[in-house]
Design a protein around this motif. Structure first.
Motif, PDB file in Angstrom:
ATOM      1  N   ALA A   1       0.831  -1.203   0.000  1.00 26.99           N
ATOM      2  CA  ALA A   1       0.000   0.000   0.000  1.00 26.99           C
ATOM      3  C   ALA A   1       0.867   1.255   0.000  1.00 26.99           C
ATOM      4  O   ALA A   1       0.587   2.220  -0.726  1.00 26.99           O
ATOM      5  CB  ALA A   1      -0.934  -0.001   1.203  1.00 26.99           C
ATOM      6  N   GLN A   2       1.937   1.260   0.797  1.00 31.01           N
ATOM      7  CA  GLN A   2       2.839   2.403   0.827  1.00 31.01           C
ATOM      8  C   GLN A   2       3.548   2.591  -0.514  1.00 31.01           C
ATOM      9  O   GLN A   2       3.718   3.708  -0.996  1.00 31.01           O
ATOM     10  CB  GLN A   2       3.875   2.245   1.941  1.00 31.01           C
ATOM     11  CG  GLN A   2       3.311   2.444   3.330  1.00 31.01           C
ATOM     12  CD  GLN A   2       4.341   2.188   4.414  1.00 31.01           C
ATOM     13  OE1 GLN A   2       5.416   1.669   4.148  1.00 31.01           O
ATOM     14  NE2 GLN A   2       3.994   2.540   5.641  1.00 31.01           N
ATOM     15  N   LYS A   3       3.953   1.473  -1.122  1.00 26.15           N
ATOM     16  CA  LYS A   3       4.629   1.538  -2.412  1.00 26.15           C
ATOM     17  C   LYS A   3       3.706   2.106  -3.489  1.00 26.15           C
ATOM     18  O   LYS A   3       4.108   2.936  -4.306  1.00 26.15           O
ATOM     19  CB  LYS A   3       5.108   0.132  -2.809  1.00 26.15           C
ATOM     20  CG  LYS A   3       6.162   0.125  -3.888  1.00 26.15           C
ATOM     21  CD  LYS A   3       6.579  -1.284  -4.255  1.00 26.15           C
ATOM     22  CE  LYS A   3       7.417  -1.898  -3.170  1.00 26.15           C
ATOM     23  NZ  LYS A   3       7.967  -3.217  -3.538  1.00 26.15           N
ATOM     24  N   GLU A   4       2.433   1.659  -3.495  1.00 32.22           N
ATOM     25  CA  GLU A   4       1.466   2.157  -4.461  1.00 32.22           C
ATOM     26  C   GLU A   4       1.177   3.638  -4.237  1.00 32.22           C
ATOM     27  O   GLU A   4       1.029   4.406  -5.195  1.00 32.22           O
ATOM     28  CB  GLU A   4       0.171   1.351  -4.385  1.00 32.22           C
ATOM     29  CG  GLU A   4       0.301  -0.055  -4.929  1.00 32.22           C
ATOM     30  CD  GLU A   4      -0.933  -0.909  -4.669  1.00 32.22           C
ATOM     31  OE1 GLU A   4      -1.887  -0.411  -4.027  1.00 32.22           O
ATOM     32  OE2 GLU A   4      -0.938  -2.059  -5.112  1.00 32.22           O
ATOM     33  N   ALA A   5       1.111   4.060  -2.979  1.00 30.05           N
ATOM     34  CA  ALA A   5       0.855   5.468  -2.679  1.00 30.05           C
ATOM     35  C   ALA A   5       2.012   6.342  -3.165  1.00 30.05           C
ATOM     36  O   ALA A   5       1.791   7.412  -3.748  1.00 30.05           O
ATOM     37  CB  ALA A   5       0.643   5.651  -1.183  1.00 30.05           C
ATOM     38  N   LYS A   6       3.238   5.900  -2.960  1.00 31.20           N
ATOM     39  CA  LYS A   6       4.392   6.655  -3.446  1.00 31.20           C
ATOM     40  C   LYS A   6       4.383   6.755  -4.965  1.00 31.20           C
ATOM     41  O   LYS A   6       4.692   7.805  -5.538  1.00 31.20           O
ATOM     42  CB  LYS A   6       5.698   5.997  -2.982  1.00 31.20           C
ATOM     43  CG  LYS A   6       6.084   6.316  -1.574  1.00 31.20           C
ATOM     44  CD  LYS A   6       7.448   5.745  -1.269  1.00 31.20           C
ATOM     45  CE  LYS A   6       7.849   6.087   0.157  1.00 31.20           C
ATOM     46  NZ  LYS A   6       9.185   5.566   0.481  1.00 31.20           N
ATOM     47  N   ALA A   7       4.047   5.650  -5.624  1.00 35.68           N
ATOM     48  CA  ALA A   7       3.999   5.653  -7.086  1.00 35.68           C
ATOM     49  C   ALA A   7       2.914   6.595  -7.588  1.00 35.68           C
ATOM     50  O   ALA A   7       3.111   7.329  -8.567  1.00 35.68           O
ATOM     51  CB  ALA A   7       3.760   4.244  -7.604  1.00 35.68           C
ATOM     52  N   ALA A   8       1.769   6.620  -6.929  1.00 39.35           N
ATOM     53  CA  ALA A   8       0.674   7.499  -7.329  1.00 39.35           C
ATOM     54  C   ALA A   8       1.071   8.965  -7.154  1.00 39.35           C
ATOM     55  O   ALA A   8       0.785   9.805  -8.017  1.00 39.35           O
ATOM     56  CB  ALA A   8      -0.578   7.187  -6.517  1.00 39.35           C
ATOM     57  N   ILE A   9       1.738   9.281  -6.059  1.00 39.86           N
ATOM     58  CA  ILE A   9       2.186  10.660  -5.826  1.00 39.86           C
ATOM     59  C   ILE A   9       3.220  11.054  -6.866  1.00 39.86           C
ATOM     60  O   ILE A   9       3.188  12.174  -7.392  1.00 39.86           O
ATOM     61  CB  ILE A   9       2.749  10.806  -4.391  1.00 39.86           C
ATOM     62  CG1 ILE A   9       1.604  10.693  -3.384  1.00 39.86           C
ATOM     63  CG2 ILE A   9       3.488  12.124  -4.223  1.00 39.86           C
ATOM     64  CD1 ILE A   9       2.064  10.612  -1.944  1.00 39.86           C
ATOM     65  N   ALA A  10       4.126  10.156  -7.201  1.00 45.10           N
ATOM     66  CA  ALA A  10       5.147  10.441  -8.206  1.00 45.10           C
ATOM     67  C   ALA A  10       4.503  10.686  -9.569  1.00 45.10           C
ATOM     68  O   ALA A  10       4.886  11.615 -10.290  1.00 45.10           O
ATOM     69  CB  ALA A  10       6.151   9.302  -8.287  1.00 45.10           C
ATOM     70  N   ASN A  11       3.525   9.872  -9.952  1.00 46.52           N
ATOM     71  CA  ASN A  11       2.834  10.056 -11.226  1.00 46.52           C
ATOM     72  C   ASN A  11       2.067  11.374 -11.243  1.00 46.52           C
ATOM     73  O   ASN A  11       2.025  12.065 -12.248  1.00 46.52           O
ATOM     74  CB  ASN A  11       1.887   8.888 -11.501  1.00 46.52           C
ATOM     75  CG  ASN A  11       2.633   7.633 -11.885  1.00 46.52           C
ATOM     76  OD1 ASN A  11       3.768   7.694 -12.346  1.00 46.52           O
ATOM     77  ND2 ASN A  11       2.000   6.494 -11.682  1.00 46.52           N
TER      78      ASN A  11
ATOM     79  N   ARG B   1       2.066  17.332 -13.322  1.00 45.50           N
ATOM     80  CA  ARG B   1       1.967  18.761 -13.008  1.00 45.50           C
ATOM     81  C   ARG B   1       3.105  19.557 -13.630  1.00 45.50           C
ATOM     82  O   ARG B   1       2.982  20.748 -13.858  1.00 45.50           O
ATOM     83  CB  ARG B   1       1.973  18.974 -11.503  1.00 45.50           C
ATOM     84  CG  ARG B   1       0.733  18.393 -10.840  1.00 45.50           C
ATOM     85  CD  ARG B   1       0.737  18.620  -9.385  1.00 45.50           C
ATOM     86  NE  ARG B   1       0.459  20.052  -9.127  1.00 45.50           N
ATOM     87  CZ  ARG B   1       0.474  20.586  -7.944  1.00 45.50           C
ATOM     88  NH1 ARG B   1       0.797  19.871  -6.889  1.00 45.50           N
ATOM     89  NH2 ARG B   1       0.213  21.856  -7.780  1.00 45.50           N
ATOM     90  N   ILE B   2       4.216  18.898 -13.893  1.00 51.19           N
ATOM     91  CA  ILE B   2       5.390  19.634 -14.406  1.00 51.19           C
ATOM     92  C   ILE B   2       5.315  19.821 -15.902  1.00 51.19           C
ATOM     93  O   ILE B   2       4.817  19.162 -16.677  1.00 51.19           O
ATOM     94  CB  ILE B   2       6.704  18.914 -14.015  1.00 51.19           C
ATOM     95  CG1 ILE B   2       6.818  18.929 -12.508  1.00 51.19           C
ATOM     96  CG2 ILE B   2       7.901  19.561 -14.642  1.00 51.19           C
ATOM     97  CD1 ILE B   2       7.991  18.131 -11.978  1.00 51.19           C
TER      98      ILE B   2
END
Length: 154
Positions: free
Chosen positions: A138-148, A153-154
């Motif tokens: 779950a933590q790994k998926e959350a980090k990936a979602a935030i990174a995407n 945005r950039i």
């Protein structure tokens, strides 16, 4: 502090309660072998025998350059050095509370002396192992979602 050998399996199988540092009694060629990365702590554990700590099940293989007449036993029990009060406290917790002492890793300290990091641990059940695995994914998926999200945005 340079890590020489780690025991990753302990974090999966045990819940770490308290960590300690202990000195290790090694033969000369074993020190050189550990510096070359020739150690394995996969099935190792720590026992209190006659008031002294011993690392059992650790595998430190010897180098090819070792004297053929002097090759120490690779799976020999190795004595761990700690203060008497700490050993007594560990022994009390192990015998009273049913905890175990596991080896987390071997490393070089600031003075280039090999030390063992041991821990007082409680065994996990299968349910606990599954729960921690779910949390990690779950933590790994959350980090990936935030990174995407940040990439868009950039």
């Amino acid at each position: 502090m340079k890590s020489l050998v780690k025991n990753k399996k302990t974090y999966h199988d045990y819940e770490i309660l308290e960590k300690f540092e202990a000195g290790v009694v090694l033969k000369g060629s074993e020190v050189k072998a550990l510096r070359m990365g020739r150690g394995n702590l996969k099935d190792s554990f720590v026992r209190v025998i006659k008031g002294e700590l011993f690392l059992l099940g650790a595998h430190i293989s010897y180098l090819e350059t070792t004297n053929p007449y002097y090759k120490p036993d690779e799976k020999a029990p190795r004595k761990l050095l700690m203060h008497r009060r700490e050993i007594d406290r560990l022994f009390g917790k192990v015998s009273k509370d049913g905890l175990t002492i596991v080896a987390l890793g071997l490393y070089l300290n600031n003075k280039n002396i090999i030390k063992a990091q041991i821990a007082l641990a409680k065994g996990k059940t299968l349910h606990d192992k599954r729960e921690t695995l779910k949390q990690k994914t779950a933590q790994k998926e959350a980090k990936a979602a935030i990174a995407n999200f940040n990439k868009g945005r950039i």
